[in-house]
Design a protein around this motif. Structure first.
Motif, PDB file in Angstrom:
ATOM      1  N   TRP A 181     -18.709 -53.840  73.666  1.00 24.19           N
ATOM      2  CA  TRP A 181     -19.314 -55.168  73.730  1.00 24.19           C
ATOM      3  C   TRP A 181     -18.315 -56.229  73.291  1.00 24.19           C
ATOM      4  O   TRP A 181     -17.567 -56.027  72.337  1.00 24.19           O
ATOM      5  N   ILE A 188     -19.260 -48.893  70.179  1.00 24.49           N
ATOM      6  CA  ILE A 188     -20.224 -48.028  69.488  1.00 24.49           C
ATOM      7  C   ILE A 188     -20.338 -46.715  70.253  1.00 24.49           C
ATOM      8  O   ILE A 188     -20.699 -46.713  71.440  1.00 24.49           O
ATOM      9  N   SER A 243     -25.003 -54.342  71.417  1.00 23.61           N
ATOM     10  CA  SER A 243     -24.523 -55.320  70.457  1.00 23.61           C
ATOM     11  C   SER A 243     -24.521 -56.696  71.123  1.00 23.61           C
ATOM     12  O   SER A 243     -25.110 -56.891  72.187  1.00 23.61           O
ATOM     13  N   VAL A 302     -26.363 -54.315  65.881  1.00 20.48           N
ATOM     14  CA  VAL A 302     -26.217 -52.964  66.437  1.00 20.48           C
ATOM     15  C   VAL A 302     -27.618 -52.398  66.634  1.00 20.48           C
ATOM     16  O   VAL A 302     -28.437 -52.421  65.712  1.00 20.48           O
ATOM     17  N   TRP A 323     -28.544 -51.929  57.590  1.00 24.51           N
ATOM     18  CA  TRP A 323     -28.539 -50.765  58.482  1.00 24.51           C
ATOM     19  C   TRP A 323     -29.849 -50.014  58.287  1.00 24.51           C
ATOM     20  O   TRP A 323     -30.077 -49.384  57.270  1.00 24.51           O
ATOM     21  N   ALA A 346     -26.351 -47.868  73.118  1.00 22.66           N
ATOM     22  CA  ALA A 346     -25.897 -48.663  71.973  1.00 22.66           C
ATOM     23  C   ALA A 346     -25.680 -50.101  72.428  1.00 22.66           C
ATOM     24  O   ALA A 346     -24.957 -50.357  73.395  1.00 22.66           O
ATOM     25  N   TYR A 352     -21.770 -43.214  65.271  1.00 23.77           N
ATOM     26  CA  TYR A 352     -22.949 -42.934  64.452  1.00 23.77           C
ATOM     27  C   TYR A 352     -23.681 -41.703  64.941  1.00 23.77           C
ATOM     28  O   TYR A 352     -23.889 -41.510  66.150  1.00 23.77           O
ATOM     29  N   SER A 407     -25.053 -57.561  56.860  1.00 21.81           N
ATOM     30  CA  SER A 407     -23.950 -57.061  57.682  1.00 21.81           C
ATOM     31  C   SER A 407     -22.929 -56.272  56.880  1.00 21.81           C
ATOM     32  O   SER A 407     -22.249 -55.401  57.424  1.00 21.81           O
ATOM     33  N   TRP A 452     -22.589 -52.326  56.988  1.00 20.55           N
ATOM     34  CA  TRP A 452     -22.000 -51.510  58.060  1.00 20.55           C
ATOM     35  C   TRP A 452     -20.611 -51.934  58.512  1.00 20.55           C
ATOM     36  O   TRP A 452     -19.972 -51.204  59.259  1.00 20.55           O
ATOM     37  N   ILE A 465     -29.200 -48.833  68.364  1.00 20.02           N
ATOM     38  CA  ILE A 465     -28.949 -47.548  68.999  1.00 20.02           C
ATOM     39  C   ILE A 465     -30.291 -46.843  69.160  1.00 20.02           C
ATOM     40  O   ILE A 465     -31.042 -46.692  68.199  1.00 20.02           O
ATOM     41  N   ILE A 482     -16.981 -55.023  69.692  1.00 17.61           N
ATOM     42  CA  ILE A 482     -17.655 -53.930  68.994  1.00 17.61           C
ATOM     43  C   ILE A 482     -17.819 -52.749  69.939  1.00 17.61           C
ATOM     44  O   ILE A 482     -18.468 -52.858  70.987  1.00 17.61           O
TER      45      ILE A 482
END
Length: 470
Positions: A209, A180, A190, A222, A144, A188, A56, A160, A163, A224, A178
């Motif tokens: 994660w 990221i 999770s 998530v 998101w 980041a 991202y 959910s 994303w 960040i 996950i």
């Protein structure tokens, strides 16, 4: 966006011809028929694991993702659906072979090169990108969501799918890994445990994660941004479990005192609710302007600014009620919220506050300090029964929470304290990491109580209006 037309019979015929094999299976259903969100989730398969790789860029707000989903076919399957809204899908493979796919609204329809026989475990990989968007449901903004310094992705009840593609219904829980990749200088976060942090050639960090225990998609997280992170361990039962707490620097000072109570609350919760069902716990505290509600995201609840002690107790109780024992449908949400709210009352009772009986009595009368302390409107409390909210827009309203908690108190009154705690701890043990509905709960309680409790279920759980007697 790849293919926005509906997946018609003509499309299906064309895709079948391209596959080079006779169709023996049937399409999976596009939705599991949830009473409030009938198009959420999908039929024909059961997910065991999500492997998500996310990259991202907050400046461009672009997300690049790859989802590898491991699932088992529950029928002979010719096509199946994944829930995904927005974003552009670039490639889909099933069992390593390119698959045909189509888009219609929030449905990503996949036609494998070969049919999937019932019982077969298969992997579907989806590459996608774009600017994820938030959704607005009855409970507010979700999905998101961009923040002052990054992003916060929350999924209750539907978000959910903004994303990652998946079977977006609480009845299909799965393990998650996950990864990221974030901009330099950002963290980041999770669910589960942080297994690795690595830095790429471009200097950007990737956080890995792992969540081994089953998780409903709406609980995936998530976050960040810039966070002050603290890691430690605390003994719960026979294990020393890691605590991971991430706090926005603007919230660090005011959050310190209340977050320090987390280990004590967790130890108390284990004594009252049963063994802790996960391998770690913690918290994410963001700015109040980034999100306006707390959420029980699995292992790390999210708080909009510094939480108070009551909210901390409530969201941690959800790790048992909702996260481990997960509702079969959104109609059963009172099982999450009523039990978590009643845990607040128990905490008050055990820590020199109002007793649960005091709180119950004041709520019933519609007067007293409990109404202000728990932000209860005595007029709206009786608008509908906790077990049957009239629409999706009100599943987070007061009758689900506080009238739901009153049902739990009526059970305690009926069976006495010793049996009550046996029932609560037995419930979290029997349905650990699985799904349950209201009928499961009432049957379980009556079995353990050894008597019929229709005098509770009728007026308190299913009845309209205020019961005649407290």
């Amino acid at each position: 966006m790849a293919g926005v037309a509906a997946f018609t019979a003509l499309n299906l015929t064309a895709l079948t011809a391209c596959s080079g094999s006779a169709v023996t299976g049937k399409p999976g259903e596009a939705g599991v028929g949830d009473p409030y969100f009938p198009k959420l989730g999908n039929g024909g398969y059961d997910v065991a694991h999500y492997g998500l790789k996310l990259d991202y860029d907050p400046k461009s707000k672009q997300l690049a993702g790859e989802a590898v989903i491991t699932a088992r076919a529950t029928q002979d399957l010719s096509t199946f659906h994944l829930d995904l809204t927005g974003l552009d899908v670039h490639k889909v493979t099933v069992q390593g072979k390119p698959a045909h796919f189509n888009r219609a609204g929030s449905e990503l329809t996949v036609r494998p090169d070969d049919d999937l026989p019932k019982g077969e475990t298969f992997k579907v990989a989806v590459r996608y990108s774009g600017k994820p968007e938030s959704l607005v449901t009855g409970g507010g903004k979700e999905g998101w969501m961009t923040t002052a310094d990054g992003v916060l992705a929350l999924g209750e009840p539907t978000g959910s799918m903004t994303w990652f593609p998946g079977n977006n219904h609480p009845s299909d829980k799965a393990a998650y890994d996950i990864e990221i990749t974030a901009p330099k200088g950002l963290t980041a976060i999770s669910n589960g445990e942080l297994k690795d942090t690595r830095t790429g050639k471009d200097g950007r960090p990737t956080f890995v994660w792992h969540s081994a225990e089953p998780m409903a998609s709406y609980l995936a997280l998530v976050a960040i941004g810039k966070y002050e992170v603290e890691e430690s361990k605390v003994k719960l039962g026979d294990s020393r479990l890691p605590i991971y707490t991430a706090v926005d620097p603007t919230q660090a000072k005011q959050s310190q005192e209340v977050l320090a109570k987390t280990p004590a609350i967790m130890k108390w919760s284990v004594n009252n609710l049963g063994a802790y069902p996960f391998a770690s716990f913690g918290a994410v505290v963001d700015r109040p302007d980034d999100v306006d509600y707390p959420l029980e995201t699995q292992t790390k609840p999210v708080y909009p600014g510094s939480p108070d002690e009551t909210i901390l107790v409530h969201e941690l109780a959800h790790q048992w009620f909702g996260n481990s024992v997960t509702p079969k449908s959104w109609q059963d949400m009172w099982l999450n919220e009523g039990l978590a709210t009643y845990t607040e009352w128990l905490w008050s009772e055990d820590n020199d506050g109002l007793t649960a009986q005091d709180i119950f009595g004041q709520i019933y009368k519609g007067e007293g300090e409990a109404l202000e302390a728990y932000e209860i409107d005595p007029e709206t409390l009786w608008e509908f029964p906790p077990a049957t909210p009239p629409s999706a827009d009100v599943i987070s309203d007061d009758p689900v929470y506080n009238r739901g908690a009153m049902v739990i108190h009526k059970i305690r009154q009926a069976v006495g304290d010793n049996k009550f705690y046996d029932i609560i701890q037995g419930w979290t043990k029997k349905y650990r990491h699985s799904n349950a509905d209201t009928k499961d709960f009432t049957a379980y309680v009556e079995d353990k109580a050894g008597k019929n409790l229709d005098s509770i279920w009728g007026p308190w759980l299913y009845g309209n209006g205020k019961p005649a007697k407290p």
